[in-house]
Every structure is written in C-alpha cells, then in structure tokens.
Design a protein around this motif. Structure first.
Motif, short mmCIF file in Angstrom:
data_model
loop_
_atom_site.label_atom_id
_atom_site.label_comp_id
_atom_site.label_asym_id
_atom_site.label_seq_id
_atom_site.Cartn_x
_atom_site.Cartn_y
_atom_site.Cartn_z
N TYR A 10 -21.98 15.59 14.09
CA TYR A 10 -21.80 14.78 12.88
C TYR A 10 -22.02 15.64 11.63
CZ TYR A 10 -23.14 11.69 9.06
OH TYR A 10 -23.27 11.10 7.82
N ASP A 35 -16.88 9.84 6.55
CA ASP A 35 -18.29 9.67 6.93
C ASP A 35 -18.46 8.43 7.81
OD1 ASP A 35 -21.21 9.94 6.82
OD2 ASP A 35 -21.12 8.23 5.44
N ARG A 39 -19.82 8.52 11.57
CA ARG A 39 -21.06 7.80 11.92
C ARG A 39 -20.83 6.88 13.10
NH1 ARG A 39 -22.84 4.17 9.01
NH2 ARG A 39 -21.26 4.00 7.41
N GLU A 46 -26.41 3.82 9.33
CA GLU A 46 -26.23 4.04 7.89
C GLU A 46 -27.49 4.55 7.19
OE1 GLU A 46 -24.37 1.78 4.01
OE2 GLU A 46 -24.10 0.93 6.00
N ARG A 51 -27.98 11.36 7.71
CA ARG A 51 -26.77 11.04 6.98
C ARG A 51 -26.70 11.85 5.71
NH1 ARG A 51 -24.83 5.81 4.11
NH2 ARG A 51 -22.64 6.36 3.94
#
Length: 54
Positions: A10, A35, A39, A46, A51
């Motif tokens: 990621y 994104d 995810r 979130e 992140r």
C-alpha cells in the motif's frame, strides 16, 4: 491485524501516486481515488496510522 506485506505494498503504491501528483500528472481527486482503491485492496482502514494523505 494488518499483514506487513499489505501495508508495505500500500505504502509503495501510494508513493508512486504521490510522485505523479507532485509532477502534476494527476489531480488531487485522482490521488484520493487511487488511495481509496488501494486501501480497499490491501485492507487499510481509513483511520490507520499507515495511511498517507496528499
């Protein structure tokens, strides 16, 4: 528990999108869409500390 491989993939993938954003090749909306897709694909929620925001 998040898988380390998923977290790393990621982050690396989003770094590529950040480079494109910084060069003006994609918009902030495209970055945010990318994104969201990443995810979901890699199971990053979130509010995760992993992140990255633009």
């Amino acid at each position: 528990m998040l898988d380390r491989k998923n977290i790393a993939t990621y982050i690396i993938s989003l770094n590529h999108a950040k480079i494109l954003l910084d060069k003006g090749l994609i918009t902030i909306e495209e970055y945010n869409n990318y994104d969201t897709i990443l995810r979901q694909k890699y199971g990053i929620f979130e509010g995760s500390i992993f992140r990255k925001k633009a």
